[in-house]
Design a protein around this motif. Structure first.
Motif, PDB file in Angstrom:
ATOM      1  N   ALA A 184       0.827  -1.203   0.000  1.00  0.00           N
ATOM      2  CA  ALA A 184       0.000   0.000   0.000  1.00  0.00           C
ATOM      3  C   ALA A 184       0.857   1.246   0.000  1.00  0.00           C
ATOM      4  O   ALA A 184       1.948   1.289   0.581  1.00  0.00           O
ATOM      5  CB  ALA A 184      -0.920  -0.003   1.223  1.00  0.00           C
ATOM      6  N   ALA A 185       0.364   2.295  -0.659  1.00  0.00           N
ATOM      7  CA  ALA A 185       1.094   3.551  -0.788  1.00  0.00           C
ATOM      8  C   ALA A 185       1.396   4.145   0.579  1.00  0.00           C
ATOM      9  O   ALA A 185       0.609   4.043   1.519  1.00  0.00           O
ATOM     10  CB  ALA A 185       0.287   4.543  -1.615  1.00  0.00           C
ATOM     11  N   GLY A 186       2.564   4.783   0.678  1.00  0.00           N
ATOM     12  CA  GLY A 186       2.936   5.459   1.916  1.00  0.00           C
ATOM     13  C   GLY A 186       4.419   5.759   1.920  1.00  0.00           C
ATOM     14  O   GLY A 186       5.190   5.212   1.116  1.00  0.00           O
ATOM     15  N   PRO A 187       4.876   6.631   2.815  1.00  0.00           N
ATOM     16  CA  PRO A 187       6.281   7.039   2.837  1.00  0.00           C
ATOM     17  C   PRO A 187       7.252   5.880   3.021  1.00  0.00           C
ATOM     18  O   PRO A 187       8.309   5.851   2.381  1.00  0.00           O
ATOM     19  CB  PRO A 187       6.339   8.008   4.024  1.00  0.00           C
ATOM     20  CG  PRO A 187       4.944   8.496   4.203  1.00  0.00           C
ATOM     21  CD  PRO A 187       4.066   7.362   3.801  1.00  0.00           C
ATOM     22  N   THR A 188       6.909   4.918   3.877  1.00  0.00           N
ATOM     23  CA  THR A 188       7.825   3.798   4.116  1.00  0.00           C
ATOM     24  C   THR A 188       7.970   2.941   2.879  1.00  0.00           C
ATOM     25  O   THR A 188       9.087   2.589   2.466  1.00  0.00           O
ATOM     26  CB  THR A 188       7.330   2.944   5.290  1.00  0.00           C
ATOM     27  OG1 THR A 188       7.267   3.758   6.468  1.00  0.00           O
ATOM     28  CG2 THR A 188       8.287   1.788   5.549  1.00  0.00           C
ATOM     29  N   HIS A 192      11.379   2.374   0.265  1.00  0.00           N
ATOM     30  CA  HIS A 192      11.955   1.100  -0.180  1.00  0.00           C
ATOM     31  C   HIS A 192      12.047   1.045  -1.698  1.00  0.00           C
ATOM     32  O   HIS A 192      13.062   0.616  -2.253  1.00  0.00           O
ATOM     33  CB  HIS A 192      11.116  -0.060   0.353  1.00  0.00           C
ATOM     34  CG  HIS A 192      11.405  -0.418   1.770  1.00  0.00           C
ATOM     35  ND1 HIS A 192      12.240  -1.454   2.124  1.00  0.00           N
ATOM     36  CD2 HIS A 192      11.000   0.149   2.933  1.00  0.00           C
ATOM     37  CE1 HIS A 192      12.311  -1.531   3.442  1.00  0.00           C
ATOM     38  NE2 HIS A 192      11.568  -0.570   3.958  1.00  0.00           N
ATOM     39  N   ILE A 193      10.990   1.454  -2.372  1.00  0.00           N
ATOM     40  CA  ILE A 193      11.006   1.437  -3.838  1.00  0.00           C
ATOM     41  C   ILE A 193      12.159   2.280  -4.373  1.00  0.00           C
ATOM     42  O   ILE A 193      12.908   1.850  -5.262  1.00  0.00           O
ATOM     43  CB  ILE A 193       9.657   1.946  -4.387  1.00  0.00           C
ATOM     44  CG1 ILE A 193       8.539   0.969  -4.026  1.00  0.00           C
ATOM     45  CG2 ILE A 193       9.731   2.144  -5.906  1.00  0.00           C
ATOM     46  CD1 ILE A 193       7.147   1.502  -4.308  1.00  0.00           C
ATOM     47  N   CYS A 194      12.322   3.465  -3.825  1.00  0.00           N
ATOM     48  CA  CYS A 194      13.357   4.376  -4.321  1.00  0.00           C
ATOM     49  C   CYS A 194      14.760   3.883  -3.981  1.00  0.00           C
ATOM     50  O   CYS A 194      15.720   4.198  -4.692  1.00  0.00           O
ATOM     51  CB  CYS A 194      13.138   5.770  -3.747  1.00  0.00           C
ATOM     52  SG  CYS A 194      11.606   6.558  -4.303  1.00  0.00           S
ATOM     53  N   GLY A 204      -4.427  -4.039  -6.891  1.00  0.00           N
ATOM     54  CA  GLY A 204      -5.705  -3.491  -7.330  1.00  0.00           C
ATOM     55  C   GLY A 204      -5.596  -2.211  -8.140  1.00  0.00           C
ATOM     56  O   GLY A 204      -6.429  -1.938  -8.979  1.00  0.00           O
ATOM     57  N   GLY A 205      -4.585  -1.402  -7.862  1.00  0.00           N
ATOM     58  CA  GLY A 205      -4.345  -0.206  -8.655  1.00  0.00           C
ATOM     59  C   GLY A 205      -5.262   0.961  -8.373  1.00  0.00           C
ATOM     60  O   GLY A 205      -5.324   1.903  -9.161  1.00  0.00           O
ATOM     61  N   ALA A 206      -5.947   0.958  -7.227  1.00  0.00           N
ATOM     62  CA  ALA A 206      -6.859   2.069  -6.932  1.00  0.00           C
ATOM     63  C   ALA A 206      -6.082   3.286  -6.438  1.00  0.00           C
ATOM     64  O   ALA A 206      -5.049   3.172  -5.781  1.00  0.00           O
ATOM     65  CB  ALA A 206      -7.878   1.644  -5.873  1.00  0.00           C
ATOM     66  N   GLY A 207      -6.588   4.486  -6.781  1.00  0.00           N
ATOM     67  CA  GLY A 207      -6.024   5.720  -6.243  1.00  0.00           C
ATOM     68  C   GLY A 207      -4.706   6.162  -6.832  1.00  0.00           C
ATOM     69  O   GLY A 207      -4.015   7.007  -6.250  1.00  0.00           O
ATOM     70  N   ARG A 210      -3.759   9.833  -7.330  1.00  0.00           N
ATOM     71  CA  ARG A 210      -3.413  10.570  -6.115  1.00  0.00           C
ATOM     72  C   ARG A 210      -2.024  10.213  -5.607  1.00  0.00           C
ATOM     73  O   ARG A 210      -1.275  11.075  -5.138  1.00  0.00           O
ATOM     74  CB  ARG A 210      -4.450  10.270  -5.023  1.00  0.00           C
ATOM     75  CG  ARG A 210      -4.131  10.851  -3.655  1.00  0.00           C
ATOM     76  CD  ARG A 210      -5.219  10.521  -2.659  1.00  0.00           C
ATOM     77  NE  ARG A 210      -5.535   9.105  -2.633  1.00  0.00           N
ATOM     78  CZ  ARG A 210      -4.836   8.208  -1.918  1.00  0.00           C
ATOM     79  NH1 ARG A 210      -3.783   8.594  -1.214  1.00  0.00           N
ATOM     80  NH2 ARG A 210      -5.199   6.941  -1.933  1.00  0.00           N
ATOM     81  N   THR A 211      -1.646   8.935  -5.698  1.00  0.00           N
ATOM     82  CA  THR A 211      -0.403   8.473  -5.079  1.00  0.00           C
ATOM     83  C   THR A 211       0.813   8.544  -6.001  1.00  0.00           C
ATOM     84  O   THR A 211       1.939   8.716  -5.526  1.00  0.00           O
ATOM     85  CB  THR A 211      -0.564   7.027  -4.586  1.00  0.00           C
ATOM     86  OG1 THR A 211      -0.979   6.195  -5.686  1.00  0.00           O
ATOM     87  CG2 THR A 211      -1.600   6.953  -3.479  1.00  0.00           C
ATOM     88  N   LEU A 212       0.600   8.402  -7.308  1.00  0.00           N
ATOM     89  CA  LEU A 212       1.743   8.388  -8.230  1.00  0.00           C
ATOM     90  C   LEU A 212       2.554   9.682  -8.213  1.00  0.00           C
ATOM     91  O   LEU A 212       3.793   9.632  -8.270  1.00  0.00           O
ATOM     92  CB  LEU A 212       1.284   8.074  -9.649  1.00  0.00           C
ATOM     93  CG  LEU A 212       1.153   6.597 -10.000  1.00  0.00           C
ATOM     94  CD1 LEU A 212       0.834   6.426 -11.484  1.00  0.00           C
ATOM     95  CD2 LEU A 212       2.422   5.845  -9.655  1.00  0.00           C
ATOM     96  N   PRO A 213       1.935  10.858  -8.142  1.00  0.00           N
ATOM     97  CA  PRO A 213       2.754  12.073  -8.105  1.00  0.00           C
ATOM     98  C   PRO A 213       3.726  12.097  -6.919  1.00  0.00           C
ATOM     99  O   PRO A 213       4.875  12.534  -7.064  1.00  0.00           O
ATOM    100  CB  PRO A 213       1.710  13.188  -7.995  1.00  0.00           C
ATOM    101  CG  PRO A 213       0.507  12.627  -8.668  1.00  0.00           C
ATOM    102  CD  PRO A 213       0.493  11.178  -8.280  1.00  0.00           C
TER     103      PRO A 213
END
Length: 277
Positions: A184-188, A192-194, A204-207, A210-213
């Motif tokens: 799920a999207a979030g700073p933590t 990790h991704i970065c 699911g790809g919802a939201g 809002r989160t991609l930017p």
């Protein structure tokens, strides 16, 4: 847009060989498989989606063995995990398994990385739940050291280490296979991704609008190449509008959810999804 698939393959479903052949014949781009080593019969961890845990969770095939079968009977089909619970593995053995599958498949493997939801399952592997994310980060670092072209040592803060070693085969495309982090999207998660991945596998790809930017801003702030970020929505139930929305977001691959059914059920679903392919 590449249209891939995911499914809980079990001892009761279509086989990996039959599914892989059917996917490639129909022009699907890839097959991603989930992982659970076991489901403790007594657990207090709730199923994330609510209600009873579906039967297939306790019957999943080992994803690497199943994907090896799929690799052997296909030439173009992408192969991936969605996701590997890295904290539950010996990282030296896992690095060998991943590199071998990537080598034998001609570089078709994507490593989906996850942190898990089942505390009891993780505990049986000796995983401290509170530190599992950092443990995963270090084990990825250790595996990257083994995949490096020159013998490279690694020492992490959670007892994860390996001396400079000769370790072959290497991943085909240099350094590592493609790595996508699920969750799920979030700073933590975005940190990790970065830090060590090539992109995000949002369930699911919802939201995403809002989160991609935020993720893209953090990615660039970490010094990563803006165009290199990969977003692969996972376990998606498709509609034309949903896929069009993903395309508008610059997404180049979507993973559709298949039912954990017998051969006839799964093949019928593949045919139903063909218009998206």
């Amino acid at each position: 847009m590449r249209i891939s698939t995911t499914i809980f393959l079990t001892d009761e479903t279509i086989t990996p060989v039959r599914l892989a052949r059917a996917l490639e014949q129909r022009g699907y781009a890839g097959l991603y498989l989930p992982e659970h080593t076991h489901i403790p019969a007594e657990r207090t961890t709730p199923y994330p989606n609510g209600g009873d845990l579906p039967r297939e969770y306790s019957r999943t095939l080992d994803p690497f063995v199943a994907l090896a079968q799929a690799a052997a009977v296909t030439r173009r089909l992408g192969l991936g995990t969605g996701v590997t619970l890295v904290a539950e593995h010996d990282p030296i053995a896992l690095a060998k398994r991943i590199a071998t599958l990537d080598h034998l498949s001609g570089g078709r493997f994507t490593l989906g990385v996850g942190f898990g939801w089942n505390k009891e399952e993780a505990a049986d592997h000796g995983v401290d739940w509170a530190t599992r994310r950092e443990l995963t980060r270090e084990r990825i670092g250790l595996m990257r050291a083994l995949w490096a072209q020159a013998p490279t040592p690694y020492a992490g803060g959670h007892g994860q280490g390996v001396r400079a070693s000769h370790a072959y085969p290497k991943p085909v495309h240099g350094g590592a296979p493609r790595i996508l982090v699920g969750g799920a999207a979030g700073p933590t998660l975005f940190a990790h991704i970065c830090a060590y991945a090539d992109g995000w596998m949002p369930i699911g790809g919802a939201g995403l609008s809002r989160t991609l930017p935020e993720l893209r801003e953090r990615w660039e702030a970490a010094g990563r190449e803006p165009g290199a970020l990969r977003i692969v929505p996972y376990a998606v139930v498709p509609t034309p509008g949903k896929l069009a929305h993903y395309a508008d977001q610059g997404i180049g691959e979507v993973v559709l959810q298949l039912p954990p059914g017998d051969e006839m059920t799964v093949l019928r679903t593949l045919d139903d999804f063909l218009p998206y392919v």
